[in-house]
Scaffold this motif. Structure first.
Motif, PDB file in Angstrom:
ATOM      1  N   TYR A  28       0.813  -1.213   0.000  1.00 55.13           N
ATOM      2  CA  TYR A  28       0.000   0.000   0.000  1.00 55.13           C
ATOM      3  C   TYR A  28       0.846   1.261   0.000  1.00 55.13           C
ATOM      4  CZ  TYR A  28      -4.511  -2.172  -0.023  1.00 55.13           C
ATOM      5  OH  TYR A  28      -5.627  -2.862  -0.424  1.00 55.13           O
ATOM      6  N   GLU A  29       2.047   1.186   0.534  1.00 55.62           N
ATOM      7  CA  GLU A  29       2.963   2.323   0.409  1.00 55.62           C
ATOM      8  C   GLU A  29       3.287   2.578  -1.061  1.00 55.62           C
ATOM      9  OE1 GLU A  29       5.588   2.387   4.545  1.00 55.62           O
ATOM     10  OE2 GLU A  29       6.213   1.098   2.886  1.00 55.62           O
ATOM     11  N   GLN A  30       3.429   1.509  -1.824  1.00 61.38           N
ATOM     12  CA  GLN A  30       3.735   1.645  -3.244  1.00 61.38           C
ATOM     13  C   GLN A  30       2.513   2.068  -4.049  1.00 61.38           C
ATOM     14  OE1 GLN A  30       5.440  -2.097  -4.515  1.00 61.38           O
ATOM     15  NE2 GLN A  30       7.324  -1.786  -3.366  1.00 61.38           N
ATOM     16  N   MET A  31       1.336   1.618  -3.616  1.00 56.44           N
ATOM     17  CA  MET A  31       0.109   1.900  -4.360  1.00 56.44           C
ATOM     18  C   MET A  31      -0.431   3.307  -4.102  1.00 56.44           C
ATOM     19  SD  MET A  31      -1.896  -1.732  -3.846  1.00 56.44           S
ATOM     20  CE  MET A  31      -3.474  -0.995  -4.262  1.00 56.44           C
ATOM     21  N   SER A  32      -0.223   3.796  -2.901  1.00 53.34           N
ATOM     22  CA  SER A  32      -0.836   5.074  -2.531  1.00 53.34           C
ATOM     23  C   SER A  32      -0.054   6.240  -3.127  1.00 53.34           C
ATOM     24  CB  SER A  32      -0.884   5.213  -1.006  1.00 53.34           C
ATOM     25  OG  SER A  32       0.420   5.191  -0.470  1.00 53.34           O
ATOM     26  N   GLU A  33      -0.745   7.056  -3.875  1.00 53.20           N
ATOM     27  CA  GLU A  33      -0.129   8.243  -4.479  1.00 53.20           C
ATOM     28  C   GLU A  33      -0.434   9.495  -3.676  1.00 53.20           C
ATOM     29  OE1 GLU A  33      -1.467   8.399  -8.478  1.00 53.20           O
ATOM     30  OE2 GLU A  33      -0.397   6.581  -9.095  1.00 53.20           O
ATOM     31  N   MET A  34      -1.221   9.346  -2.660  1.00 53.15           N
ATOM     32  CA  MET A  34      -1.531  10.497  -1.810  1.00 53.15           C
ATOM     33  C   MET A  34      -1.763  10.003  -0.390  1.00 53.15           C
ATOM     34  SD  MET A  34      -5.424  11.313  -2.997  1.00 53.15           S
ATOM     35  CE  MET A  34      -6.709  10.066  -3.000  1.00 53.15           C
ATOM     36  N   GLY A  35      -1.692  10.929   0.539  1.00 49.81           N
ATOM     37  CA  GLY A  35      -1.938  10.590   1.927  1.00 49.81           C
ATOM     38  C   GLY A  35      -0.758   9.895   2.569  1.00 49.81           C
ATOM     39  N   GLU A  36      -1.034   9.220   3.669  1.00 52.75           N
ATOM     40  CA  GLU A  36       0.008   8.587   4.475  1.00 52.75           C
ATOM     41  C   GLU A  36      -0.400   7.171   4.844  1.00 52.75           C
ATOM     42  OE1 GLU A  36       2.509   9.397   8.640  1.00 52.75           O
ATOM     43  OE2 GLU A  36       0.718  10.576   8.143  1.00 52.75           O
ATOM     44  N   VAL A  37       0.525   6.240   4.686  1.00 55.68           N
ATOM     45  CA  VAL A  37       0.307   4.841   5.057  1.00 55.68           C
ATOM     46  C   VAL A  37       1.134   4.534   6.298  1.00 55.68           C
ATOM     47  CG1 VAL A  37       0.627   2.432   4.380  1.00 55.68           C
ATOM     48  CG2 VAL A  37      -0.208   4.098   2.702  1.00 55.68           C
ATOM     49  N   LYS A  38       0.465   4.006   7.335  1.00 56.05           N
ATOM     50  CA  LYS A  38       1.149   3.628   8.572  1.00 56.05           C
ATOM     51  C   LYS A  38       1.005   2.122   8.767  1.00 56.05           C
ATOM     52  CE  LYS A  38      -0.106   8.074  10.668  1.00 56.05           C
ATOM     53  NZ  LYS A  38      -0.853   8.723  11.798  1.00 56.05           N
ATOM     54  N   LYS A  39       2.073   1.484   9.277  1.00 56.82           N
ATOM     55  CA  LYS A  39       2.086   0.030   9.439  1.00 56.82           C
ATOM     56  C   LYS A  39       2.206  -0.359  10.903  1.00 56.82           C
ATOM     57  CE  LYS A  39       5.636  -0.160   6.719  1.00 56.82           C
ATOM     58  NZ  LYS A  39       6.793  -0.652   5.926  1.00 56.82           N
ATOM     59  N   ASN A  40       1.418  -1.370  11.284  1.00 56.70           N
ATOM     60  CA  ASN A  40       1.471  -1.963  12.627  1.00 56.70           C
ATOM     61  C   ASN A  40       1.395  -0.899  13.721  1.00 56.70           C
ATOM     62  OD1 ASN A  40       1.659  -3.974  14.562  1.00 56.70           O
ATOM     63  ND2 ASN A  40       3.894  -4.075  14.474  1.00 56.70           N
ATOM     64  N   ILE A  41       0.272  -0.225  13.786  1.00 58.31           N
ATOM     65  CA  ILE A  41       0.073   0.835  14.776  1.00 58.31           C
ATOM     66  C   ILE A  41      -1.090   0.449  15.693  1.00 58.31           C
ATOM     67  CG2 ILE A  41       0.915   2.587  13.177  1.00 58.31           C
ATOM     68  CD1 ILE A  41      -2.034   3.482  12.834  1.00 58.31           C
ATOM     69  N   THR A  42      -1.301   1.235  16.729  1.00 56.21           N
ATOM     70  CA  THR A  42      -2.471   1.072  17.590  1.00 56.21           C
ATOM     71  C   THR A  42      -3.294   2.357  17.559  1.00 56.21           C
ATOM     72  OG1 THR A  42      -1.266   1.804  19.564  1.00 56.21           O
ATOM     73  CG2 THR A  42      -1.329  -0.566  19.126  1.00 56.21           C
ATOM     74  N   ILE A  43      -4.614   2.183  17.620  1.00 59.02           N
ATOM     75  CA  ILE A  43      -5.554   3.299  17.647  1.00 59.02           C
ATOM     76  C   ILE A  43      -6.527   3.049  18.792  1.00 59.02           C
ATOM     77  CG2 ILE A  43      -7.413   4.473  16.392  1.00 59.02           C
ATOM     78  CD1 ILE A  43      -5.982   3.814  13.806  1.00 59.02           C
ATOM     79  N   PRO A  44      -6.829   4.072  19.599  1.00 62.18           N
ATOM     80  CA  PRO A  44      -7.740   3.868  20.731  1.00 62.18           C
ATOM     81  C   PRO A  44      -9.137   3.449  20.277  1.00 62.18           C
ATOM     82  CG  PRO A  44      -6.541   5.939  20.951  1.00 62.18           C
ATOM     83  CD  PRO A  44      -6.295   5.443  19.555  1.00 62.18           C
ATOM     84  N   ASP A  45      -9.716   2.508  20.980  1.00 59.07           N
ATOM     85  CA  ASP A  45     -11.099   2.109  20.733  1.00 59.07           C
ATOM     86  C   ASP A  45     -12.013   3.295  21.036  1.00 59.07           C
ATOM     87  OD1 ASP A  45     -12.892  -0.669  20.649  1.00 59.07           O
ATOM     88  OD2 ASP A  45     -13.841   0.967  21.756  1.00 59.07           O
ATOM     89  N   ARG A  46     -13.003   3.524  20.176  1.00 56.16           N
ATOM     90  CA  ARG A  46     -13.851   4.714  20.309  1.00 56.16           C
ATOM     91  C   ARG A  46     -14.699   4.694  21.572  1.00 56.16           C
ATOM     92  NH1 ARG A  46     -19.225   4.166  18.521  1.00 56.16           N
ATOM     93  NH2 ARG A  46     -19.738   2.080  17.768  1.00 56.16           N
TER      94      ARG A  46
END
Length: 223
Positions: free
Chosen positions: A14-32
């Motif tokens: 996805y880093e190679q495919m994405s032409e815009m924005g930001e790709v992050k790998k193996n991260i944590t996000i707080p549960d809503r």
């Protein structure tokens, strides 16, 4: 291939495919709701007008097809981290009920084979192992020796998973795959024996066996 490597390969894809924005790998996000950290394989954010689009990408390396339960789990994860869209990337395929369940929810599937995944992250990949078909052979050994004024040279590598040894004798063109502790002699009297972390090399002569092993040249290291 380990599942952690497959996850990394999906992120690289996805880093190679994405032409815009930001790709992050193996991260944590707080549960809503609970605020507890939720592990995310790949997270892609990109602007669209005044909005920030957030895509959850989950890597699943499986020996069988994905089913409805897999779709339910990823949709629940996407909701808990407020993703706008979810994508499952797998080396296998998915069942028809899983696709029917996913379509109304806007969840997409993508196949990334083990062969394609190793292409993305494994340096020195030679070929997929014809023996186990689960991992790749890394070309990390070659050598040459002079015998009676002639140069004989070879190429070799081992499967990272089953340790099958692949040898090509460049002198006579012979090729072989050897399981652990197997031995093989090519048409020009070279003999190899497959060991755990290296292979032994000898030259068979009319008056006996003369050992030409060069440990510095012949040893194959595996991580």
């Amino acid at each position: 291939m380990k599942w952690q490597e497959y996850q990394e390969a999906v992120g690289v894809l996805y880093e190679q495919m994405s032409e815009m924005g930001e790709v992050k790998k193996n991260i944590t996000i707080p549960d809503r709701i609970t605020g507890q950290p939720r592990q995310i394989d790949v997270w892609w954010e990109f602007p669209a007008g005044n909005h920030l689009i957030k895509i959850l990408i989950d890597a699943k390396m499986r020996t069988s097809k994905l089913d409805v339960k897999d779709v339910e789990e990823i949709l629940a994860l996407a909701k808990s981290v407020k993703a706008d869209k979810a994508i499952i990337v797998t080396n296998n395929e998915w069942t028809a009920p899983a696709e029917v369940f996913a379509n109304p929810e806007g969840l997409d599937f993508l196949v990334l084979t083990i062969d394609e995944a190793t292409d993305l992250i494994v340096d020195g990949k030679w070929l997929m192992c014809h023996d186990c078909q689960n991992d790749c052979v890394v070309m990390d050994s070659d050598g040459a020796i002079e015998i009676e004024g002639k140069i004989n040279w070879w190429l070799g590598g081992k499967c990272r998973s089953c340790k099958t040894l692949h040898i090509i004798c460049q002198s006579c063109g012979a090729k072989v795959m050897m399981k652990m502790n197997d031995s093989w002699k090519c048409n020009c009297n070279f003999e190899w024996t497959n060991k755990e972390d290296y292979y032994e090399f000898k030259v068979i002569e009319e008056n006996g066996i003369e050992d030409y092993q060069n440990p510095n040249q012949m040893k194959i290291d595996f991580n």
